[in-house]
Design a protein around this motif. Sequence first.
Motif, PDB file in Angstrom:
ATOM      1  N   UNK A 126       0.818  -1.219   0.000  1.00  0.00           N
ATOM      2  CA  UNK A 126       0.000   0.000   0.000  1.00  0.00           C
ATOM      3  C   UNK A 126       0.853   1.271   0.000  1.00  0.00           C
ATOM      4  N   UNK A 127       1.987   1.212   0.690  1.00  0.00           N
ATOM      5  CA  UNK A 127       2.800   2.415   0.884  1.00  0.00           C
ATOM      6  C   UNK A 127       3.769   2.676  -0.271  1.00  0.00           C
ATOM      7  N   UNK A 128       4.405   1.642  -0.773  1.00  0.00           N
ATOM      8  CA  UNK A 128       5.436   1.829  -1.804  1.00  0.00           C
ATOM      9  C   UNK A 128       4.851   1.392  -3.155  1.00  0.00           C
ATOM     10  N   UNK A 129       4.482   2.397  -3.961  1.00  0.00           N
ATOM     11  CA  UNK A 129       3.738   2.154  -5.188  1.00  0.00           C
ATOM     12  C   UNK A 129       4.522   2.557  -6.446  1.00  0.00           C
ATOM     13  N   UNK A 130       5.850   2.573  -6.339  1.00  0.00           N
ATOM     14  CA  UNK A 130       6.666   2.893  -7.516  1.00  0.00           C
ATOM     15  C   UNK A 130       6.466   1.848  -8.605  1.00  0.00           C
ATOM     16  N   UNK A 131       6.850   2.210  -9.812  1.00  0.00           N
ATOM     17  CA  UNK A 131       6.671   1.308 -10.957  1.00  0.00           C
ATOM     18  C   UNK A 131       7.416  -0.017 -10.748  1.00  0.00           C
ATOM     19  N   UNK A 132       8.644   0.091 -10.270  1.00  0.00           N
ATOM     20  CA  UNK A 132       9.453  -1.108 -10.064  1.00  0.00           C
ATOM     21  C   UNK A 132       8.880  -1.973  -8.936  1.00  0.00           C
ATOM     22  N   UNK A 133       8.424  -1.313  -7.861  1.00  0.00           N
ATOM     23  CA  UNK A 133       7.839  -2.063  -6.752  1.00  0.00           C
ATOM     24  C   UNK A 133       6.570  -2.790  -7.202  1.00  0.00           C
ATOM     25  N   UNK A 134       5.717  -2.095  -7.941  1.00  0.00           N
ATOM     26  CA  UNK A 134       4.475  -2.710  -8.405  1.00  0.00           C
ATOM     27  C   UNK A 134       4.755  -3.888  -9.343  1.00  0.00           C
ATOM     28  N   UNK A 135       5.794  -3.765 -10.127  1.00  0.00           N
ATOM     29  CA  UNK A 135       6.181  -4.866 -11.011  1.00  0.00           C
ATOM     30  C   UNK A 135       6.606  -6.086 -10.188  1.00  0.00           C
ATOM     31  N   UNK A 136       7.302  -5.792  -9.091  1.00  0.00           N
ATOM     32  CA  UNK A 136       7.750  -6.877  -8.213  1.00  0.00           C
ATOM     33  C   UNK A 136       6.551  -7.548  -7.535  1.00  0.00           C
ATOM     34  N   UNK A 137       5.580  -6.738  -7.092  1.00  0.00           N
ATOM     35  CA  UNK A 137       4.383  -7.284  -6.439  1.00  0.00           C
ATOM     36  C   UNK A 137       3.611  -8.195  -7.412  1.00  0.00           C
ATOM     37  N   UNK A 138       3.510  -7.770  -8.669  1.00  0.00           N
ATOM     38  CA  UNK A 138       2.799  -8.574  -9.670  1.00  0.00           C
ATOM     39  C   UNK A 138       3.541  -9.881  -9.946  1.00  0.00           C
ATOM     40  N   UNK A 139       4.875  -9.791  -9.933  1.00  0.00           N
ATOM     41  CA  UNK A 139       5.677 -11.004 -10.121  1.00  0.00           C
ATOM     42  C   UNK A 139       5.428 -11.995  -8.991  1.00  0.00           C
ATOM     43  N   UNK A 140       5.386 -11.479  -7.764  1.00  0.00           N
ATOM     44  CA  UNK A 140       5.114 -12.326  -6.588  1.00  0.00           C
ATOM     45  C   UNK A 140       3.753 -12.987  -6.704  1.00  0.00           C
ATOM     46  N   UNK A 141       2.768 -12.196  -7.125  1.00  0.00           N
ATOM     47  CA  UNK A 141       1.400 -12.722  -7.237  1.00  0.00           C
ATOM     48  C   UNK A 141       1.315 -13.840  -8.277  1.00  0.00           C
ATOM     49  N   UNK A 142       1.996 -13.674  -9.390  1.00  0.00           N
ATOM     50  CA  UNK A 142       1.994 -14.720 -10.418  1.00  0.00           C
ATOM     51  C   UNK A 142       2.751 -15.952  -9.945  1.00  0.00           C
ATOM     52  N   UNK A 143       3.818 -15.705  -9.184  1.00  0.00           N
ATOM     53  CA  UNK A 143       4.624 -16.816  -8.671  1.00  0.00           C
ATOM     54  C   UNK A 143       3.846 -17.622  -7.627  1.00  0.00           C
ATOM     55  N   UNK A 144       3.013 -16.943  -6.833  1.00  0.00           N
ATOM     56  CA  UNK A 144       2.209 -17.627  -5.821  1.00  0.00           C
ATOM     57  C   UNK A 144       1.262 -18.647  -6.436  1.00  0.00           C
ATOM     58  N   UNK A 145       0.768 -18.339  -7.603  1.00  0.00           N
ATOM     59  CA  UNK A 145      -0.191 -19.230  -8.266  1.00  0.00           C
ATOM     60  C   UNK A 145       0.491 -20.351  -9.033  1.00  0.00           C
ATOM     61  N   UNK A 146       1.818 -20.262  -9.178  1.00  0.00           N
ATOM     62  CA  UNK A 146       2.535 -21.279  -9.965  1.00  0.00           C
ATOM     63  C   UNK A 146       3.982 -21.405  -9.507  1.00  0.00           C
ATOM     64  N   UNK A 147       4.208 -22.195  -8.469  1.00  0.00           N
ATOM     65  CA  UNK A 147       5.576 -22.483  -8.037  1.00  0.00           C
ATOM     66  C   UNK A 147       5.637 -23.943  -7.567  1.00  0.00           C
ATOM     67  N   UNK A 148       6.792 -24.549  -7.729  1.00  0.00           N
ATOM     68  CA  UNK A 148       6.936 -25.975  -7.420  1.00  0.00           C
ATOM     69  C   UNK A 148       6.924 -26.236  -5.922  1.00  0.00           C
ATOM     70  N   UNK A 149       7.715 -25.493  -5.196  1.00  0.00           N
ATOM     71  CA  UNK A 149       7.783 -25.657  -3.745  1.00  0.00           C
ATOM     72  C   UNK A 149       8.370 -24.384  -3.148  1.00  0.00           C
ATOM     73  N   UNK A 150       8.459 -24.363  -1.819  1.00  0.00           N
ATOM     74  CA  UNK A 150       8.919 -23.140  -1.158  1.00  0.00           C
ATOM     75  C   UNK A 150      10.380 -22.816  -1.485  1.00  0.00           C
ATOM     76  N   UNK A 151      11.196 -23.844  -1.716  1.00  0.00           N
ATOM     77  CA  UNK A 151      12.604 -23.596  -2.058  1.00  0.00           C
ATOM     78  C   UNK A 151      12.699 -22.899  -3.414  1.00  0.00           C
ATOM     79  N   UNK A 152      11.911 -23.372  -4.374  1.00  0.00           N
ATOM     80  CA  UNK A 152      11.900 -22.753  -5.702  1.00  0.00           C
ATOM     81  C   UNK A 152      11.348 -21.336  -5.628  1.00  0.00           C
ATOM     82  N   UNK A 153      10.333 -21.151  -4.781  1.00  0.00           N
ATOM     83  CA  UNK A 153       9.745 -19.818  -4.594  1.00  0.00           C
ATOM     84  C   UNK A 153      10.788 -18.843  -4.068  1.00  0.00           C
ATOM     85  N   UNK A 154      11.508 -19.245  -3.040  1.00  0.00           N
ATOM     86  CA  UNK A 154      12.523 -18.375  -2.443  1.00  0.00           C
ATOM     87  C   UNK A 154      13.620 -18.024  -3.450  1.00  0.00           C
TER      88      UNK A 154
END
Length: 350
Positions: A126-154
């Motif tokens: 909510x607080x940090x809404x820069x273009x790069x930060x928002x891109x990172x948040x979207x990447x995280x959201x896509x990764x949450x829906x498709x990752x093999x395991x927690x090690x791969x996620x990290x």
Amino acid sequence: MNKNTDTPMTSLSVDSHQDVPWWNRSVIGEDSLVEDLLGKFSKPEVSESALFLHNREMTDLRVFAKTAEAIDNEKFGQQEFLVFVKMKYLLRHGINEYRGLYESLQLLKVAIEAKDCFISIDQAELRYRGIKQQAFYKFVESLLSDHEDKAAFREQIQMRLADILPQIKTEEGKTALQSYAKYLDQLSDNELGLKLLSRFKAYQLGDYSILRIISEMIQSLGKRDLLDFKGLVSLVRVNYSVFEKLQDIIGLSQSQSTPETYGLMIQYIALSNRHSISHLKFDDLMKVMKKWYKPYQAVIGIRQEHPPSDYKQPQAFKAAIPGVEIYQKYKKWLTDKKSGMVFIDFGDEH
């Protein structure tokens, strides 16, 4: 006539007592009638091999029993603790009112434990809404829906973070994104944590403060009687709108989303908070008793195969079985009298 009668008497050989007519043998003493009768009706000895196996198993039982006695604790016999043990069994096996609740309860428990991570992640987004930060948040959201395991996620989070950090101009922005990644890493300690974050985003439930409300509610129970289920359900009814928001997040059906279900959940979590350390010790005791149970069955089996009615009983067969008091103690407490169900596994067949 007399001659015929005397002839066999005078021509008898007495080399063996078996050749002597019973009317001509002594009542007591060597080769006597009593000795012969005792020989015919006396019980056989238990075989040396059976006795060896019995004594070997008894040696193992003494070792396991000594270990179990060292672990056993008075607290394990308290009603509240045993109710918690029963609840764990019923939940894991999906029995009665606990059917289909195990994963939902685990999700709720993890959500409460990780509430600070969820809130910190939400505040950063909510607080940090820069273009790069928002891109990172979207990447995280896509990764949450498709990752093999927690090690791969990290690993993928760290790779993307290393790539994007140099592109952020302010130190504050860099620090914020690093903290964001740190909370994601903490959350991924439990795979359910990532599953929860994914569901929070999928159902667009950004109000993570409800987790804090439920957590504080459980903490407020303090020393309250946790077996007062009606009281717990009444507490849920007062705050039902809060629990209701979590229905989809923790995977409850419409029919499951009731004050009684949430009452069971907060009862279990509160009992877990109160007795989790003791339960770890209790688990250790049960692991020892499972090892104890195999030689126990062997000893019982050998004794049953050589009952007193058929065999002379060696002194070893009369010895008390080490550890049987602990076995009977918990089997008695953790057996449902109506159904015969045993809420504990010593290795018994139920």
